[in-house]
Enzyme design. Structure first.
Site, PDB file in Angstrom:
ATOM      1  N   LYS A  11       0.845  -1.214   0.000  1.00  0.00           N
ATOM      2  CA  LYS A  11       0.000   0.000   0.000  1.00  0.00           C
ATOM      3  C   LYS A  11       0.865   1.243   0.000  1.00  0.00           C
ATOM      4  O   LYS A  11       2.038   1.209   0.417  1.00  0.00           O
ATOM      5  CB  LYS A  11      -0.960   0.023   1.196  1.00  0.00           C
ATOM      6  CG  LYS A  11      -0.288   0.099   2.588  1.00  0.00           C
ATOM      7  CD  LYS A  11       0.056   1.497   3.078  1.00  0.00           C
ATOM      8  CE  LYS A  11       0.829   1.485   4.384  1.00  0.00           C
ATOM      9  NZ  LYS A  11       1.623   2.630   4.709  1.00  0.00           N
ATOM     10  N   ASP A 137      -2.136  -1.654  10.679  1.00  0.00           N
ATOM     11  CA  ASP A 137      -2.422  -1.662   9.234  1.00  0.00           C
ATOM     12  C   ASP A 137      -3.081  -2.969   8.774  1.00  0.00           C
ATOM     13  O   ASP A 137      -3.509  -3.081   7.626  1.00  0.00           O
ATOM     14  CB  ASP A 137      -1.118  -1.481   8.424  1.00  0.00           C
ATOM     15  CG  ASP A 137      -0.687  -0.019   8.344  1.00  0.00           C
ATOM     16  OD1 ASP A 137      -1.506   0.870   8.646  1.00  0.00           O
ATOM     17  OD2 ASP A 137       0.480   0.227   7.960  1.00  0.00           O
TER      18      ASP A 137
END
Ligand code: ATP
Length: 288
Positions: A11, A137
Site C-alpha cells: 500500500k 495496518d
C-alpha cells in the site's frame, strides 16, 4: 484443501494525517490508503506434523516468531485449536521497512489463506478484529483497495479508486523504523495538516488533479529531517513531470503520480542514474 496461494499487495498512503497521541500511546490517524501493483506471493500447505514453518527467498527476513507471518498463523491456529501444521513459502518483492505495509500485508494474506486452508469460517470482519492485535495496518490489508482509515487504523470506510495513473515508487537504501518516526513526531507542533476530507471528495468526483493537489504526509516532518534524500527524490519526480510526489507511511519510500507513461519511465531512469534509490518500480494503483 491441501494448499492455498495468496497475494499480499503493498500500500501507499496518498494522504496521512495524525490527529493526536492517545493516553495509551497509540496515535489517532486519518489517512487514505491505496493498494499498488507490487505484491508478495504466499503459498500455504498443510503438513501432517504440527507447527508453523516459514521459508522465504529473502535472507534479510526472520523466519521465526519475529516474522509477522508466523505471528498471524499462530494467532489463528491457536484460536481454532488446529492440531495439524502449516508450511508457508514467501516470495518477497515488497520493499522491507519501507512504509508500504509489507509485513502487515503478508500477515493479512496469511490470515486469509489459513481461513480457506483449514475452513476456519471467519468473516472478513473477524479477521480484521483479530489482525489489529498484531498491527494497526492489518485490518486494512485484509481487504485492501482505496480506504479512509481512522482511529488507530481499524475504522475503515471504502472510497472510490483514483482514476488510472502511472506510479513511480522509489525506496532509497535506508531502513526506517516506524516506531522511531512515531516516537519523534510532535503532533501538537504540526503546523500543516493535509486536507483528507477534500481528498476523499476529489476521489468521489474522479478528480485525479484534485487528489494530487491535496497529497500530504505529516510523518515527513520526522523522516525527511533525518533523511534528506527523500526530498531529493520528491523534487526529481516533480521535475520529471509528476503531478505530485509524496513519502508513503513512515517512509522512506517515495511515490510519484504521473499521467504520462513515458514521463514515468523517464523519471525512473533518472532516479537510477542519480543513484537515489536502490529499489525502483514503475507500476500503478491496484483495484481489488
Ligand atoms: P508499515 O508501512 O506498516 O510501517 P513497513 O513497510 O515500514 O510497514 P515492514 O516491511 O512491514 O515495514 O517491516 C518492518 C520490520 O518488520 C522489518 O524490519 C522486518 O524485519 C520485520 N518483519 C517481520 N515480518 C515481516 C514480513 N513478513 N515482511 C517484511 N518485514 C517483516
Amino acid at each position: 484443501m491441501q494448499r492455498v496461494e495468496e497475494r499480499a499487495y503493498a500500500k501507499i498512503n496518498i494522504g496521512l494525517d495524525v490527529l493526536r497521541r492517545r493516553p495509551d500511546g497509540y496515535h489517532e490517524v486519518k489517512m487514505i490508503m491505496q493498494t499498488v501493483d507490487i505484491c508478495d506471493d504466499l503459498m500455504l500447505e498443510r503438513t501432517s506434523g504440527p507447527g508453523i514453518q516459514l521459508k522465504t527467498d529473502n535472507a534479510q527476513l526472520p523466519t521465526n516468531r519475529d516474522n509477522l507471518i508466523c505471528r498471524a498463523a499462530a494467532l489463528l491456529m491457536e484460536e481454532k485449536k488446529i492440531a495439524e501444521g502449516v508450511k508457508i513459502t514467501l516470495t518477497k518483492r515488497i520493499p522491507i521497512a519501507a512504509g508500504m505495509a509489507g509485513g502487515s500485508s503478508d500477515a493479512a494474506a496469511t490470515m486469509r489463506g489459513l481461513n480457506t486452508l483449514f475452513d476456519m469460517g471467519y468473516s472478513e470482519k473477524d479477521l480484521q478484529r483479530l489482525g489489529v492485535k498484531l498491527g494497526a495496518d492489518i485490518p486494512y490489508c485484509i481487504v485492501g483497495g482505496t480506504m479512509l482509515s481512522e482511529g488507530i487504523g481499524e475504522i475503515l470506510t471504502p472510497l472510490p479508486a483514483p482514476p488510472k495513473a502511472h506510479l513511480v515508487v522509489a525506496k532509497p537504501d535506508i531502513n526506517v523504523s516506524t516506531a522511531f518516526v512515531y516516537g519523534n513526531l510532535h503532533v501538537e507542533r504540526l503546523k500543516d495538516h493535509p486536507d483528507i476530507d477534500g481528498m476523499a471528495k476529489a476521489l468521489s468526483q474522479g478528480d485525479l488533479q484534485g487528489v494530487c493537489e491535496r497529497m500530504g504526509n505529516v510523518l515527513e516532518t520526522v523522516t525527511v529531517k533525518e533523511y534528506p534524500v527523500i526530498d531529493q527524490i520528491k523534487n526529481l519526480m516533480r521535475e520529471m513531470g509528476a503531478a505530485n510526489a509524496l513519502m508513503s507511511g513512515s517512509g522512506p519510500t517515495v511515490f510519484g503520480i504521473f499521467t504520462d507513461s513515458k514521463q514515468a519511465q523517464a523519471a525512473a531512469a533518472a532516479m537510477e542514474e542519480h543513484a537515489l534509490a536502490g529499489q525502483i518500480f514503475v507500476t500503478g494503483f491496484y483495484a481489488v
